[in-house]
Design a protein around this motif. Structure first.
Motif, PDB file in Angstrom:
ATOM      1  N   ARG A 101       3.437   1.949  -3.217  1.00  0.00           N
ATOM      2  CA  ARG A 101       2.178   2.757  -4.636  1.00  0.00           C
ATOM      3  C   ARG A 101       1.617   3.698  -4.523  1.00  0.00           C
ATOM      4  NH1 ARG A 101       3.673  -0.029  -8.248  1.00  0.00           N
ATOM      5  NH2 ARG A 101       2.542  -2.401  -8.281  1.00  0.00           N
ATOM      6  N   GLN A 102       0.882   4.000  -2.957  1.00  0.00           N
ATOM      7  CA  GLN A 102       0.718   5.769  -2.097  1.00  0.00           C
ATOM      8  C   GLN A 102       1.983   6.742  -2.563  1.00  0.00           C
ATOM      9  OE1 GLN A 102      -0.965   4.630   2.022  1.00  0.00           O
ATOM     10  NE2 GLN A 102      -2.344   4.874   1.008  1.00  0.00           N
ATOM     11  N   LEU A 122      -4.732  -1.440  -3.982  1.00  0.00           N
ATOM     12  CA  LEU A 122      -3.824  -0.783  -4.209  1.00  0.00           C
ATOM     13  C   LEU A 122      -2.535  -2.589  -4.152  1.00  0.00           C
ATOM     14  CD1 LEU A 122      -2.391   1.973  -2.403  1.00  0.00           C
ATOM     15  CD2 LEU A 122      -3.013   2.123  -5.084  1.00  0.00           C
ATOM     16  N   LYS A 166       1.064  -1.394   0.036  1.00  0.00           N
ATOM     17  CA  LYS A 166      -0.018   0.148   0.148  1.00  0.00           C
ATOM     18  C   LYS A 166       0.271   1.147   0.407  1.00  0.00           C
ATOM     19  CE  LYS A 166      -2.348   1.548   3.605  1.00  0.00           C
ATOM     20  NZ  LYS A 166      -3.514   1.671   4.493  1.00  0.00           N
ATOM     21  N   GLN A 167       1.699   1.104   0.994  1.00  0.00           N
ATOM     22  CA  GLN A 167       2.592   2.482   0.766  1.00  0.00           C
ATOM     23  C   GLN A 167       3.323   2.786  -0.327  1.00  0.00           C
ATOM     24  OE1 GLN A 167       4.223   2.967   5.408  1.00  0.00           O
ATOM     25  NE2 GLN A 167       2.281   2.125   5.686  1.00  0.00           N
TER      26      GLN A 167
END
Ligand code: 1QQ
Length: 385
Positions: free
Chosen positions: A238-239, A264, A235-236
């Motif tokens: 991609r973020q 994600l 997730k992080q």
């Protein structure tokens, strides 16, 4: 006086040996039903329970039903040790399917080994598990065999990949074992390992690691961790703007990770030791009945837990045909079960399997799947060719 003493002694001996007779056919299942590790263990509970119902529906042990006893291991070593001790001394099981993590297996398997209780690891993939002892085998193929398939598949999807970032959970035995295989495979494929980043399975903030990955300008990221940390890391990445391919290791191999990385999660590539498409009759009937009951195809951890119970059951059937299980002394039957497990051949949902003399699973077919998210909550593993 002397006569009385010896009479008491005889009685005690008689009741002791009676207590050790096999009264019912009980197999232990020690997997994670609580903690973050339950994201992985939950599928194992489902797979094992399904095996109990399915195999008892087909005669159990030559007409006698067997019973599974579950002991929750939680996510750590102490929990696994406690579960194993309860199964061995309190529940008096014939054998144990478990635990969930290799990290736990290195702590709990030696207890079964000392008690001479056969163990089948349903998901322990680190190097060295069968070598823990004579009573320790596994139905889960090792990282060295499974993980390289994901790297080869990533290169097929994007032949332009030159540089890779590798991340792993340094407090987990499986993750450190798997990253070793990933790093060797990447180098053997001519890739440049631009950065290696460490984290803990308990971490939730991966800013430092993601920043290092972005600075390294790689086209592929490979993660060896467990489901909650792995999902947060995806997730992080991609973020914070990573756009390239991501390979997740076996610890990310569950749809229970979807609520963590949601949309994600999309595109993550994960090698598989199981496919619902495996064409054997054993697998096709398993897939059909499992899907009818759970409204989705069986995932790898469920299929492997099923296979673990199936191997124990088929080995017990073979022993019972020669000498009824109810006539055995518990310790002798446990030893015989271990011998029988290691010498048999089994048609499981994983395909035909057997064991080498150390207890390592001999399995032929492996796969790679890619996560396809439909929306934030629902997604599936799409098997790649
Ligand atoms: C191991 C694993 C885990 C990811 C299984 C759940 O492969 O600990 O060996």
């Amino acid at each position: 006086m002397k006569r009385m003493l010896s009479a008491t002694l005889l009685l005690t001996l008689a009741s002791l040996s009676q207590a050790q007779k096999v009264e019912s056919i009980v197999i232990g299942v020690a997997v994670a039903q609580t903690s973050n590790t339950a994201l992985l263990g939950q599928e194992q509970v489902i797979g094992a329970k399904f095996a109990e119902k399915f195999l008892n529906g087909r005669g159990g042990i030559n007409g006698t039903p067997f019973k599974l006893v579950f002991q929750d291991t939680g996510g750590d070593e102490a929990g696994a040790i406690n579960a194993f001790q309860n199964l061995i001394t309190k529940d008096r099981v014939l054998g144990i399917v478990g635990p969930t993590l290799s990290q736990q297996a290195f702590a709990s398997d030696p207890i079964a080994e000392r008690a001479k209780v056969p163990v089948l690891g349903p998901s322990n993939t680190a190097k060295g598990i069968p070598q823990i002892g004579n009573f320790i085998a596994r139905v889960s193929a090792p990282v060295a065999v499974v993980a390289p398939n994901a790297v080869r598949q990533a290169l097929k999807l994007d032949p332009g990949i030159k540089s890779v970032a590798v991340l792993y959970a340094q407090n987990d035995a499986f993750s450190t074992s798997e990253t070793g295989t990933f790093q060797e495979t990447a180098k053997a494929q001519g890739l440049n390992v631009a950065t290696v980043q460490k984290f803990q399975t308990t971490d939730t903030d991966f800013t430092t690691q993601v920043t290092a990955v972005l600075n390294a300008k790689v086209e592929l990221v490979i993660i060896s961790g467990l489901a909650a940390d792995g999902g947060n890391l995806v997730k992080q990445l991609r973020q914070l703007g990573y756009k390239g391919l991501i390979i997740g290791g076996n610890g990310l191999n569950t749809s229970n990770m979807f609520p963590v990385c949601q949309k994600l999660c999309d595109g993550v590539i994960i090698a598989q030791a199981y496919s619902p498409a495996q064409p054997s009759a054993a697998n096709q009937v398993f897939v059909k009945e499992y899907t009818a009951q759970y409204k989705k195809a069986p995932p790898q951890f469920a299929a492997q837990a099923y296979a673990g119970v199936q191997v124990m059951v088929e080995a017990l059937r073979a022993i019972d045909r020669k000498k009824k299980l109810s006539t055995w002394e518990l310790g002798d039957l446990r030893e015989e079960l271990n011998k029988q497990i290691l010498s048999g051949k089994y048609n499981t949902p994983l395909g035909p399997i057997s064991f080498d003399k150390e207890g390592e699973v001999q399995q032929k077919e492996f796969y790679v799947a890619q996560i396809k998210m439909k929306d934030a909550k629902t997604g599936s593993f799409v098997y790649l060719k």
